[in-house]
Design a protein around this motif. Structure first.
Motif, PDB file in Angstrom:
ATOM      1  N   VAL A 150      30.609   2.681 -82.341  1.00 12.79           N
ATOM      2  CA  VAL A 150      29.998   1.501 -82.874  1.00 12.79           C
ATOM      3  C   VAL A 150      28.611   1.695 -83.186  1.00 12.79           C
ATOM      4  O   VAL A 150      28.455   1.257 -84.674  1.00 12.79           O
ATOM      5  CB  VAL A 150      30.351   0.366 -81.709  1.00 12.79           C
ATOM      6  CG1 VAL A 150      29.321  -0.774 -82.113  1.00 12.79           C
ATOM      7  CG2 VAL A 150      31.625  -0.019 -81.381  1.00 12.79           C
ATOM      8  N   LEU A 151      27.934   2.234 -82.547  1.00 11.85           N
ATOM      9  CA  LEU A 151      26.544   2.480 -83.186  1.00 11.85           C
ATOM     10  C   LEU A 151      26.592   3.283 -84.363  1.00 11.85           C
ATOM     11  O   LEU A 151      25.680   3.295 -85.165  1.00 11.85           O
ATOM     12  CB  LEU A 151      25.534   3.081 -81.999  1.00 11.85           C
ATOM     13  CG  LEU A 151      25.372   2.349 -80.885  1.00 11.85           C
ATOM     14  CD1 LEU A 151      24.529   3.124 -79.871  1.00 11.85           C
ATOM     15  CD2 LEU A 151      24.507   1.014 -81.152  1.00 11.85           C
ATOM     16  N   GLU A 152      27.386   4.553 -84.431  1.00 12.46           N
ATOM     17  CA  GLU A 152      27.387   5.567 -85.574  1.00 12.46           C
ATOM     18  C   GLU A 152      28.089   4.649 -86.754  1.00 12.46           C
ATOM     19  O   GLU A 152      27.442   4.715 -87.829  1.00 12.46           O
ATOM     20  CB  GLU A 152      28.543   6.470 -85.262  1.00 12.46           C
ATOM     21  CG  GLU A 152      28.625   7.649 -86.154  1.00 12.46           C
ATOM     22  CD  GLU A 152      29.510   8.712 -85.883  1.00 12.46           C
ATOM     23  OE1 GLU A 152      29.638   9.631 -86.637  1.00 12.46           O
ATOM     24  OE2 GLU A 152      30.074   8.680 -84.611  1.00 12.46           O
ATOM     25  N   ARG A 153      28.837   3.815 -86.491  1.00 12.64           N
ATOM     26  CA  ARG A 153      29.493   2.893 -87.852  1.00 12.64           C
ATOM     27  C   ARG A 153      28.527   2.025 -88.198  1.00 12.64           C
ATOM     28  O   ARG A 153      28.755   1.694 -89.240  1.00 12.64           O
ATOM     29  CB  ARG A 153      30.779   2.432 -87.272  1.00 12.64           C
ATOM     30  CG  ARG A 153      32.097   3.316 -87.174  1.00 12.64           C
ATOM     31  CD  ARG A 153      33.274   2.743 -86.750  1.00 12.64           C
ATOM     32  NE  ARG A 153      33.768   1.580 -87.559  1.00 12.64           N
ATOM     33  CZ  ARG A 153      34.420   1.355 -88.475  1.00 12.64           C
ATOM     34  NH1 ARG A 153      35.172   2.874 -88.470  1.00 12.64           N
ATOM     35  NH2 ARG A 153      34.913   0.645 -88.974  1.00 12.64           N
ATOM     36  N   ALA A 154      27.673   1.433 -87.541  1.00  9.44           N
ATOM     37  CA  ALA A 154      26.482   0.609 -87.770  1.00  9.44           C
ATOM     38  C   ALA A 154      25.579   1.195 -88.604  1.00  9.44           C
ATOM     39  O   ALA A 154      25.560   2.164 -89.309  1.00  9.44           O
ATOM     40  CB  ALA A 154      26.119  -0.182 -86.407  1.00  9.44           C
ATOM     41  N   ASP A 155      24.192   1.007 -87.773  1.00  6.55           N
ATOM     42  CA  ASP A 155      23.205   1.994 -88.427  1.00  6.55           C
ATOM     43  C   ASP A 155      22.587   2.925 -87.546  1.00  6.55           C
ATOM     44  O   ASP A 155      21.539   3.582 -87.994  1.00  6.55           O
ATOM     45  CB  ASP A 155      21.874   0.799 -88.668  1.00  6.55           C
ATOM     46  CG  ASP A 155      21.302   0.255 -87.417  1.00  6.55           C
ATOM     47  OD1 ASP A 155      21.924   0.510 -86.363  1.00  6.55           O
ATOM     48  OD2 ASP A 155      20.438  -0.163 -87.415  1.00  6.55           O
ATOM     49  N   GLY A 156      23.433   3.145 -86.524  1.00  5.62           N
ATOM     50  CA  GLY A 156      22.894   4.205 -85.720  1.00  5.62           C
ATOM     51  C   GLY A 156      22.132   3.729 -84.650  1.00  5.62           C
ATOM     52  O   GLY A 156      21.791   4.798 -83.728  1.00  5.62           O
ATOM     53  N   ARG A 157      21.574   2.744 -84.896  1.00  3.63           N
ATOM     54  CA  ARG A 157      20.611   2.257 -83.708  1.00  3.63           C
ATOM     55  C   ARG A 157      20.959   0.800 -83.211  1.00  3.63           C
ATOM     56  O   ARG A 157      20.123   0.889 -82.023  1.00  3.63           O
ATOM     57  CB  ARG A 157      19.268   2.205 -84.427  1.00  3.63           C
ATOM     58  CG  ARG A 157      18.703   3.495 -85.087  1.00  3.63           C
ATOM     59  CD  ARG A 157      17.220   3.296 -85.968  1.00  3.63           C
ATOM     60  NE  ARG A 157      16.592   2.569 -85.029  1.00  3.63           N
ATOM     61  CZ  ARG A 157      15.921   1.373 -85.399  1.00  3.63           C
ATOM     62  NH1 ARG A 157      16.164   0.862 -86.561  1.00  3.63           N
ATOM     63  NH2 ARG A 157      14.826   0.938 -84.724  1.00  3.63           N
ATOM     64  N   HIS A 158      21.703   0.243 -83.721  1.00  3.43           N
ATOM     65  CA  HIS A 158      21.953  -0.918 -83.136  1.00  3.43           C
ATOM     66  C   HIS A 158      23.549  -1.282 -83.289  1.00  3.43           C
ATOM     67  O   HIS A 158      24.229  -0.928 -84.240  1.00  3.43           O
ATOM     68  CB  HIS A 158      21.325  -2.381 -83.970  1.00  3.43           C
ATOM     69  CG  HIS A 158      19.699  -1.967 -83.929  1.00  3.43           C
ATOM     70  ND1 HIS A 158      19.136  -1.629 -84.933  1.00  3.43           N
ATOM     71  CD2 HIS A 158      18.947  -2.357 -83.016  1.00  3.43           C
ATOM     72  CE1 HIS A 158      17.801  -1.299 -84.599  1.00  3.43           C
ATOM     73  NE2 HIS A 158      17.805  -2.076 -83.489  1.00  3.43           N
ATOM     74  N   ALA A 159      24.066  -1.866 -82.201  1.00  2.00           N
ATOM     75  CA  ALA A 159      25.527  -2.066 -82.397  1.00  2.00           C
ATOM     76  C   ALA A 159      26.226  -3.121 -83.615  1.00  2.00           C
ATOM     77  O   ALA A 159      27.120  -2.911 -83.964  1.00  2.00           O
ATOM     78  CB  ALA A 159      25.962  -2.841 -80.970  1.00  2.00           C
ATOM     79  N   LEU A 160      25.118  -3.940 -84.017  1.00  2.49           N
ATOM     80  CA  LEU A 160      25.466  -4.817 -85.221  1.00  2.49           C
ATOM     81  C   LEU A 160      24.750  -4.420 -86.453  1.00  2.49           C
ATOM     82  O   LEU A 160      24.812  -4.967 -87.638  1.00  2.49           O
ATOM     83  CB  LEU A 160      25.524  -6.308 -84.997  1.00  2.49           C
ATOM     84  CG  LEU A 160      26.142  -6.835 -83.585  1.00  2.49           C
ATOM     85  CD1 LEU A 160      25.733  -8.340 -83.623  1.00  2.49           C
ATOM     86  CD2 LEU A 160      27.593  -6.607 -83.837  1.00  2.49           C
ATOM     87  N   GLY A 161      24.047  -3.277 -86.586  1.00  2.00           N
ATOM     88  CA  GLY A 161      23.360  -2.899 -87.535  1.00  2.00           C
ATOM     89  C   GLY A 161      22.012  -3.461 -87.640  1.00  2.00           C
ATOM     90  O   GLY A 161      21.085  -3.158 -88.430  1.00  2.00           O
ATOM     91  N   SER A 162      21.708  -4.246 -86.564  1.00  8.68           N
ATOM     92  CA  SER A 162      20.439  -5.076 -86.296  1.00  8.68           C
ATOM     93  C   SER A 162      20.228  -5.576 -85.382  1.00  8.68           C
ATOM     94  O   SER A 162      21.324  -5.802 -84.520  1.00  8.68           O
ATOM     95  CB  SER A 162      20.047  -6.302 -87.613  1.00  8.68           C
ATOM     96  OG  SER A 162      20.943  -7.055 -87.428  1.00  8.68           O
ATOM     97  N   PRO A 163      18.967  -5.957 -84.424  1.00  5.63           N
ATOM     98  CA  PRO A 163      18.963  -5.964 -82.986  1.00  5.63           C
ATOM     99  C   PRO A 163      19.724  -7.301 -82.720  1.00  5.63           C
ATOM    100  O   PRO A 163      20.053  -8.400 -83.410  1.00  5.63           O
ATOM    101  CB  PRO A 163      17.540  -6.420 -82.886  1.00  5.63           C
ATOM    102  CG  PRO A 163      16.967  -5.550 -84.120  1.00  5.63           C
ATOM    103  CD  PRO A 163      17.744  -5.459 -85.348  1.00  5.63           C
TER     104      PRO A 163
END
Length: 236
Positions: A150-163
């Protein structure tokens, strides 16, 4: 608004997922049972109030609303405290991820109470050993590997691509698992770099760091969901 959180005293449990969201948002809230005792919560559970009847804590009082179930509470707080990105699709995605976290939390609980919740761990140790072995070898890699993707498919840092509040819940999930199964998690850690980087980032947020250093943050113990029984961990 001053929120009222109701949860059992003495354990972080499922209530901790809600506390982290309230703390990260800098919300005004009262941890009712810690400050005033469990009797006030019992009144809600027995139906002595006009609000909706909760089955079990945690539940949150927000004005005239009484919201039970961790995922439902976080869905509400996410929208009102800016803890979820805007848009229906993102809100639904956050909720489904939170429900998946709840599924794993339930499996962790059942690893030490596989027969019945009302029985002591000591009454079901043989069954617990079998259940925990399956959790460590199969279920943890499956769930945690999913969250890593899930993190990899987002931005690698957040589950949704932002906090979002999902990041806070993943932090709490990892903290609990490292407490309960330190050897198993050490084995799995090399395959979960993004999850652990996320946990470190959450812990470093100013409000969360202050909360973690405060007496409001209860330590894990053997009365809660995440329990450390050496016999249920990987062999030394």
């Amino acid at each position: 608004m001053i929120y009222e959180l109701y949860y059992w005293t003495g354990i972080p449990g499922r209530g901790e997922f809600v506390r982290l969201a309230l703390e990260d948002a800098g919300a005004d809230y009262v941890d009712v049972c810690r400050e005033r005792g469990d009797a006030l919560m019992d009144a809600f559970l027995s139906g002595e109030h006009e609000h909706a009847l909760p089955f079990a804590p945690p539940f949150l009082r927000a004005g005239r609303l009484l919201i039970a179930q961790t995922a439902a509470i976080l869905d509400y707080l996410g929208q009102h405290l800016g803890l979820v990105p805007e848009g229906e699709a993102r809100r639904i995605q956050a909720n489904q991820l939170q429900l998946t976290i709840a599924d794993l939390v339930a499996e962790v609980h059942d690893s030490h109470h596989p027969v019945a919740a009302r029985l002591y761990y000591e009454d079901q140790q043989v069954e617990a050993a079998r259940r925990a072995a399956d959790l460590r070898q199969h279920r943890l890699p499956k769930y945690l590997g999913y969250f890593e993707r899930v993190l990899e498919r987002a931005d690698g840092r957040h589950a949704l691509g932002s906090p979002s509040y999902v990041d806070l819940s993943l932090f709490q999930l990892l903290a609990g698992l490292h407490y309960a199964f330190p050897r198993a998690m050490a084995r799995l850690r090399p395959g979960l770099p993004r999850l652990h980087a996320l946990a470190e980032e959450v812990a470093a947020r100013p409000r969360i760091a202050a909360y973690l250093a405060s007496p409001r943050r209860l330590p894990f113990n053997e009365s809660g969901i995440f329990r450390h029984y050496p016999a249920l961990d990987d062999a030394a």
